[in-house]
Design a protein around this motif. Structure first.
Motif, PDB file in Angstrom:
ATOM      1  N   ASP A  60      -0.608   3.244   1.279  1.00  0.00           N
ATOM      2  CA  ASP A  60      -0.844   3.231   2.730  1.00  0.00           C
ATOM      3  C   ASP A  60       0.067   4.240   3.443  1.00  0.00           C
ATOM      4  O   ASP A  60      -0.362   4.935   4.376  1.00  0.00           O
ATOM      5  N   LEU A  61       1.337   4.325   3.025  1.00  0.00           N
ATOM      6  CA  LEU A  61       2.250   5.294   3.627  1.00  0.00           C
ATOM      7  C   LEU A  61       1.820   6.729   3.316  1.00  0.00           C
ATOM      8  O   LEU A  61       1.979   7.628   4.164  1.00  0.00           O
ATOM      9  N   GLN A  62       1.302   6.942   2.144  1.00  0.00           N
ATOM     10  CA  GLN A  62       0.788   8.267   1.810  1.00  0.00           C
ATOM     11  C   GLN A  62      -0.405   8.636   2.692  1.00  0.00           C
ATOM     12  O   GLN A  62      -0.562   9.790   3.107  1.00  0.00           O
ATOM     13  N   PHE A  63      -1.237   7.648   2.978  1.00  0.00           N
ATOM     14  CA  PHE A  63      -2.366   7.885   3.875  1.00  0.00           C
ATOM     15  C   PHE A  63      -1.879   8.277   5.275  1.00  0.00           C
ATOM     16  O   PHE A  63      -2.442   9.180   5.924  1.00  0.00           O
ATOM     17  N   ILE A  64      -0.795   7.625   5.772  1.00  0.00           N
ATOM     18  CA  ILE A  64      -0.229   7.944   7.095  1.00  0.00           C
ATOM     19  C   ILE A  64       0.343   9.369   7.088  1.00  0.00           C
ATOM     20  O   ILE A  64       0.183  10.119   8.066  1.00  0.00           O
TER      21      ILE A  64
ATOM     22  N   THR B  97       1.424  -0.874   1.545  1.00  0.00           N
ATOM     23  CA  THR B  97       1.790  -0.395   0.207  1.00  0.00           C
ATOM     24  C   THR B  97       2.198   1.084   0.267  1.00  0.00           C
ATOM     25  O   THR B  97       2.102   1.727   1.321  1.00  0.00           O
ATOM     26  N   LYS B  98       2.623   1.632  -0.881  1.00  0.00           N
ATOM     27  CA  LYS B  98       2.988   3.057  -0.949  1.00  0.00           C
ATOM     28  C   LYS B  98       1.775   3.943  -0.704  1.00  0.00           C
ATOM     29  O   LYS B  98       1.901   5.016  -0.088  1.00  0.00           O
TER      30      LYS B  98
ATOM     31  N   ASN C   9       3.600  -4.978  10.481  1.00  0.00           N
ATOM     32  CA  ASN C   9       4.118  -4.582   9.164  1.00  0.00           C
ATOM     33  C   ASN C   9       4.245  -3.070   9.025  1.00  0.00           C
ATOM     34  O   ASN C   9       5.172  -2.562   8.379  1.00  0.00           O
ATOM     35  N   LEU C  10       3.315  -2.336   9.660  1.00  0.00           N
ATOM     36  CA  LEU C  10       3.362  -0.877   9.594  1.00  0.00           C
ATOM     37  C   LEU C  10       4.582  -0.325  10.315  1.00  0.00           C
ATOM     38  O   LEU C  10       5.267   0.579   9.802  1.00  0.00           O
TER      39      LEU C  10
END
Length: 727
Positions: A14-18, A11-12, A170-171
């Motif tokens: 999750d990308l913010q966490f990365i 999700t978005k 997926n990542l």
């Protein structure tokens, strides 16, 4: 399953966490590590929730986390059981109340991995609930809370390995689509942290590689171009920026090894190493087969690898590996080969399309390596090999062969060399064999691999009961005509109807010549003709003179017929007078006497041919001498071979012909008597019939004729003697 899909979806948030991970430092991170951190983050909400220790007297609610230790074997399949010793954190998903028995059953689920995860998945597959008893006797005891330090989830993956791999896949997909990240191989970093590499640095690197003709590592490039050592804090960001820039210029640079943070070389230079070499020639076309059978086993199963060198490999300074090893070797292009005897190292380059290592030409020339020599490869590291060559003490005389890259032709010279290398006797090709083989260069142009193998088998196969040849020897022969691989040769041998594997000797194939397709007999509409019908047809086609008239067509009163133009002409006579009638009566009486004697003659004829029609009676079986031996009856043994229908029919035809010949002979005699008596009595009234040509009769008819003439002479003599006595 729905929960697992939610855990593997990116999700978005999750990308913010990365992004937050890269914001703290500029060190590149692999996508495996990013997926693991994200998995813990997705399950962090459960980590913050308190965990209750399981007790059957306590009462629990839906959504509670329960700490439960296990020390027992768990069922993971219909026949599989694995022992499990440890503790897990379970989640209550349902409560089943049994008021009559005064207790409750907790339906639980597990989101972790390992053996317990396999057990839960198998129970779900068989639609079996995992239940724990609770609140026995309605005690409603409050459960104790587990300390965070004792939580087993801190020391294990937050999800199964299967789900973790799905999350990682997926990542990577989402990071590639995003404009905020860049990567080199498996390492990632934010784009805003990337350094720009100028064209001057790229050009200077290209000049250096073309001069040295050796690969250069990323550490050397960064230290020479930017003056930054690997100990610097900025080294990591320079390293990934440099490698990312080089990977984008694929026409100029190529990654030859991932070791030492990446080794780079010029692509044009790498391609030139194999240019004009025998191993870079055009391959022989491999025909396709419907439902083709691939080789069951390969002579090369893994390292250490024992290979027999061909002339293409020797003159190219290379080594060709099996096709099944291409996947594990193709990700590295530069290898180090170390001779186990001299300890000398050689830098070789791997070419995936040719399945070949190139770079051992110096070694082959110094040791005068011949075709059929045995080379062993042993892997000692990701990009390192030990190699050894089998040798002998006695010198071996070998032919001298050269290669023309323009014509793709080999040539054997009259000069000979000597070598201490050991060769395989089956594979080694002598000078005479090479000279004969090279004469087929004009015929190879339009031939595919199957046709080339047929050519080699017919001209160089060993002669026994049938032509045969070992597959390795056939490969070395065909490879000199057109470049090919051993697996393709084996594929043709196994799928072509012209070749058959030997049952006694492994690797040997026998040539079986295919017979041409025979034309099918066309059966006429008239039906199937028997031999008897053919004989009858032949009988009908005889000339009128050579065939006999059928029984009943010739009458005693009018015996004369002539064959003119294939037609029977019947001579009609005028009505006979009283005198003629008297003569006719005498002839009729004589014919009756002869006809009465004819059956006896026929019986004698049948006696001669009777054995052909005789019925053979079965003999009584003899009793066996040995005890317990079963004697077969004649009926069990099957009927003896008797005369066929054709033979019996032929005998019947011969019998009918003999009867007809006898009758024809009798009538001929009567005809002569009739003409004699008539001429004596009255010559003017009746003209005797004169036969122009004597009838052709058989042996039986001739004997009967002579017997009748003798009897008539005797009767005439008796009459003469009686007249004399009267006088």
């Amino acid at each position: 399953m729905e929960k697992e899909n939610e855990n593997t979806t990116i999700t978005k948030d999750d990308l913010q966490f990365i992004k937050g991970i890269f914001g703290k430092n500029k060190t590149p991170v692999s996508h495996q590590e990013l997926a693991t951190r994200l998995a813990f983050e997705k399950n962090s909400s459960q980590m913050n929730q308190e965990v209750k220790i399981y007790d059957s007297r306590c009462r629990y609610e839906i959504g509670d986390l329960i700490y439960k230790p296990y020390d027992e074997p768990l069922l993971i399949s219909s026949k599989g059981v694995e022992p499990f010793h440890g503790a897990v954190v379970l989640k209550v998903v349902n409560i089943i109340k049994y008021e009559a028995f005064q207790y409750e059953m907790l339906e639980v689920d597990y989101s972790g991995g390992g053996t317990f995860r396999k057990h839960i998945e198998y129970m779900k597959k068989t639609k079996t609930q995992v239940l724990l008893p609770s609140n026995q006797d309605n005690q409603c005891v409050n459960a104790k809370v587990l300390e965070k330090e004792d939580d087993p989830r801190l020391h294990e993956l937050p999800m199964p390995e299967k789900d973790l791999k799905s999350l990682e896949k997926n990542l990577v997909h989402e990071l590639t689509r995003s404009k905020d990240f860049f990567n080199w191989n498996e390492f990632w970093q934010l784009k805003k942290n990337r350094l720009i590499i100028s064209d001057e640095i790229m050009n200077s690197l290209q000049t250096k590689l073309s001069e040295t003709k050796k690969s250069c590592s990323s550490s050397e490039i960064i230290s020479q171009a930017f003056g930054i050592s690997p100990d610097s804090d900025l080294y990591e960001i320079y390293w990934i920026s440099q490698n990312h820039a080089l990977s984008k210029q694929k026409k100029r640079f190529i990654l030859v090894s991932p070791e030492d943070r990446g080794k780079w070389h010029l692509k044009e230079l790498i391609d030139s190493f194999i240019k004009d070499l025998p191993l870079n020639a055009k391959k022989a076309k491999v025909p396709s087969f419907e439902d083709g059978i691939k080789p069951e086993t390969s002579p090369y199963e893994g390292f250490p690898l024992k290979l027999y060198l061909s002339w293409r490999e020797i003159l190219s300074g290379g080594v060709v590996v099996p096709k099944n090893m291409n996947r594990e070797l193709s990700h590295i292009r530069e290898y180090i080969f170390k001779n186990s005897d001299s300890k000398k190292e050689y830098t070789v380059y791997y070419y995936p399309t040719s399945l070949a290592f190139i770079g051992l030409k110096e070694f082959y020339e110094s040791n005068n390596v011949p075709q059929g020599a045995s080379l062993t490869l042993k892997r000692t590291g990701p990009s390192k090999f030990f190699f050894s060559l089998k040798t002998i003490k006695k010198k071996l005389e070998v032919p001298k062969v050269t290669y023309d890259p323009v014509k793709d032709e080999f040539k054997v010279h009259d000069e000979t060399d000597f070598s201490y290398c050991s060769t395989n006797k089956i594979i080694f090709l002598e000078k005479e064999t090479l000279k004969q083989l090279f004469t087929f260069y004009k015929q190879r142009k339009k031939l595919d691999l199957k046709e080339l193998l047929l050519l080699v088998m017919k001209n160089f196969g060993y002669e026994g009961n049938e032509l045969f040849l070992h597959s390795l020897r056939a490969f070395h022969l065909v490879d000199l005509l057109k470049r090919t691989f051993y697996e393709d040769v084996e594929y043709i041998f196994r799928n072509s109807s012209e070749f058959m594997p030997s049952e006694k000797k492994k690797g040997v194939y026998i040539y079986q010549e295919t017979a041409p397709a025979e034309e099918e007999d066309i059966i006429p509409d008239e039906g199937l003709k028997t031999p008897f019908d053919e004989k009858e047809k032949k009988k009908k086609t005889l000339s009128p003179k050579s065939r006999l008239p059928e029984i009943g067509t010739i009458e005693g009163d009018f015996p004369g017929t002539e064959a003119e133009e294939g037609k029977l002409q019947i001579v009609e006579a005028a009505a006979p007078s009283a005198e003629k009638k008297a003569v006719i009566r005498k002839i009729a009486v004589k014919a009756e006497e002869i006809s009465a004697a004819a059956p006896e003659i026929v019986k004698e004829k049948e006696k001669i041919k009777a054995p052909a029609l005789e019925i053979i009676k079965p003999k009584k079986p003899k009793e066996g001498k040995k005890k317990g031996r079963k004697v077969k009856l004649e009926s069990e043994r099957g009927p003896k071979r008797r005369k066929g229908v054709k033979k019996i029919r032929e005998e019947q035809i011969k019998l009918e012909e003999s009867e007809m010949e006898a009758l024809f002979a009798i009538k001929t005699v009567d005809k002569k008597e009739f003409t004699e008596t008539k001429s004596e009595e009255k010559k003017a009234d009746y003209k005797a019939f004169v036969q122009k040509e004597e009838p052709k009769t058989g042996m039986f008819a001739a004997k009967l004729k002579t017997a009748l003439t003798k009897s008539k002479k005797e009767q005439a003599e008796k009459k003469a003697t009686k007249r004399r006595r009267k006088r």
